[in-house]
Design an enzyme around this catalytic site. Structure first.
Site, PDB file in Angstrom:
ATOM      1  N   HIS A 170      -2.029  62.617  77.212  1.00  0.00           N
ATOM      2  CA  HIS A 170      -1.833  61.433  76.260  1.00  0.00           C
ATOM      3  C   HIS A 170      -0.530  61.737  75.477  1.00  0.00           C
ATOM      4  O   HIS A 170      -0.029  60.904  74.893  1.00  0.00           O
ATOM      5  CB  HIS A 170      -3.038  61.542  75.448  1.00  0.00           C
ATOM      6  CG  HIS A 170      -3.278  62.676  74.301  1.00  0.00           C
ATOM      7  ND1 HIS A 170      -3.948  63.715  74.341  1.00  0.00           N
ATOM      8  CD2 HIS A 170      -2.547  62.612  73.072  1.00  0.00           C
ATOM      9  CE1 HIS A 170      -3.843  64.188  73.349  1.00  0.00           C
ATOM     10  NE2 HIS A 170      -3.073  63.659  72.579  1.00  0.00           N
ATOM     11  N   ASP A 230      -6.767  65.342  80.976  1.00  0.00           N
ATOM     12  CA  ASP A 230      -5.782  65.134  79.686  1.00  0.00           C
ATOM     13  C   ASP A 230      -4.786  66.401  79.805  1.00  0.00           C
ATOM     14  O   ASP A 230      -4.479  66.973  78.728  1.00  0.00           O
ATOM     15  CB  ASP A 230      -6.495  64.984  78.273  1.00  0.00           C
ATOM     16  CG  ASP A 230      -5.427  64.634  77.210  1.00  0.00           C
ATOM     17  OD1 ASP A 230      -4.636  64.075  77.687  1.00  0.00           O
ATOM     18  OD2 ASP A 230      -5.693  64.800  75.983  1.00  0.00           O
ATOM     19  N   SER A 273      -1.517  68.846  69.530  1.00  0.00           N
ATOM     20  CA  SER A 273      -1.986  68.366  70.953  1.00  0.00           C
ATOM     21  C   SER A 273      -1.236  68.940  72.006  1.00  0.00           C
ATOM     22  O   SER A 273       0.136  68.791  71.812  1.00  0.00           O
ATOM     23  CB  SER A 273      -1.932  66.908  70.976  1.00  0.00           C
ATOM     24  OG  SER A 273      -3.257  66.445  70.105  1.00  0.00           O
TER      25      SER A 273
END
Length: 209
Positions: free
Chosen positions: A89, A119, A194
């Site tokens: 993402h 992901d 992230s």
């Protein structure tokens, strides 16, 4: 939350009177778990990178195509060939991705693979670039709830950050129609972290944040 360093002595005002200054007692040696956290962070932070992405948009008035910032996140050096692991993402929909190393060097990266369901995305920077060493990789299959873990990121290129926690659960299914076998941890994953690595107490990566 940021707490300012305590002054060597504080003067407290109460009912118009000043309290006596109190000296700060120096603490002793660091505890063993503190030393372990510091060693893991100091050894690994150079291999954690900052990733920025851009997308192309068409100016509504001039019809010119422009590159504009899209998003950012963290990642880590996977191998000596220049592969970098991050979250899908972080780079999803981007026309260009760049990898900034901890020492400030910045390079254009190519997307070489991705698994949206997991992901996970794999980027690559040039093989001729002198890079930090790849992170050690450990085994996550034998993780136990209660084990200590450390999340390291490079949020917004400000330098390495580290948070600590424990494994709350393994093979967690959050019913989002994706991979489903997540490691749940209470280590804080702050904005910009992230795609960074999750380490065990041996300094081995056992997950992607």
């Amino acid at each position: 939350m940021v707490l300012w360093h305590l002054l060597p002595a504080l003067t407290l005002l109460s009912s118009g009177e000043s309290a006596s200054p109190r000296a700060i007692t120096p603490r002793g040696d660091l505890a063993a778990d503190e030393k372990s956290t510091i060693q893991i962070f100091e050894k690994s932070k150079a291999s954690v990178v900052f990733i920025t992405t851009q997308e192309q948009v068409v100016d509504a008035w001039t019809r010119n195509v422009m590159s504009v910032p899209r998003g950012s996140g963290s990642g880590f050096i996977w191998d000596d060939a220049g592969h970098v692991i991050t979250n899908f993402h972080v780079i999803q929909g981007a026309a260009e991705a760049r990898v900034k190393l901890a020492d400030g060097r910045d390079y254009k990266a190519a997307l070489v693979g991705a698994s949206p369901a997991h992901d996970i995305a794999v980027l690559k920077i040039g093989v001729a670039i002198k890079r930090p060493p790849p992170v050690p990789v450990g085994e996550s299959a034998n993780l136990k709830a209660g084990q200590k873990v450390f999340a390291i990121g490079n949020p917004f290129g400000l330098g390495g950050s580290v948070t600590a926690g424990i494994v709350s659960a393994r093979n967690r299914d959050i019913s989002d129609n994706s991979y489903g076998q997540y490691i749940q941890t209470d280590a804080a994953i702050n904005k910009g972290n992230s795609g960074g690595p999750l380490f065990n107490m041996q300094g081995e990566v056992i997950g992607v944040n």
